[in-house]
Write a protein that holds these residues in place. Sequence first.
Motif: not given
Length: 263
Positions: A86, A96, A202, A99, A91, A206
């Motif tokens: 992150c 994402e 983040t 993650i 990104l 998240i």
Amino acid sequence: MGPILLELIDIVLSTNVSRSYHLQICTEYFIDERYFYLLLFHVNATLTIGSIALLATGSLLFVYVQHACGMFKIASYRIKKAIHICTLKDLNTQKEILIYKDLIRVVDIHRKSMTFSNYLVSRFQISYMFLIVFGVLSISINIFRIFQIVLLEYNTGELLLCFAITSSCFVYMFICNLIGQQIIDHNNDIFLTAYKVQWYVTPLFIQRLILILLQRGSKSFHLKVGGLFVASLECFATVHKIYIYFISFTIVLKIYFLYNGIK
């Protein structure tokens, strides 16, 4: 094994000396004493089998707990890896999603680790209770016997035997509590990792997953046996203090009896 060694020494040195043999553990057999070596074999075999069973169950517990600790460690590593991704500048949506999936796995691994640990304790709870009661009684009786030998009758052989039994019980109790402490430390390490990482940079979805971990960290997790004993070094230290108080009380009481001529 002492009588056998003495017998071998007599054979090697060609000595013609009559010796009186006795077992180190007081037992009652309904057979003739001329079968002394058979009785000695029975006692040694019993002690050997009991020691092997004790070590086997302890080793099995250690392996299971290490498996649980490994699962906690994997969860901590996944948190670090996910948050590290992150913090990267490139990104995108695909990362994402990865993650997000990693953090979902972290929550799932943590839940399974706690379930596995609780299941492990619940399956052996009755055995552990008997083991704790036996250990406490054994240590108490042997400590009392040690001071009785030192203050009244100095028997080196029996003193060493009582000391060996007491030390073995203390070591076994320490190892069991150390295993429980490892579970506590690895569980806390997950939440320390979640606190230390840069979760605030983040995305919001998240942060919500990390918030679930942080909320779970407010509740302590430990292995509890019978609803009374918590496997931890703190519990072992408490038990150790109780034994110190017991020893001190025994010494004072014995000195008082000796001073007043009471046996």
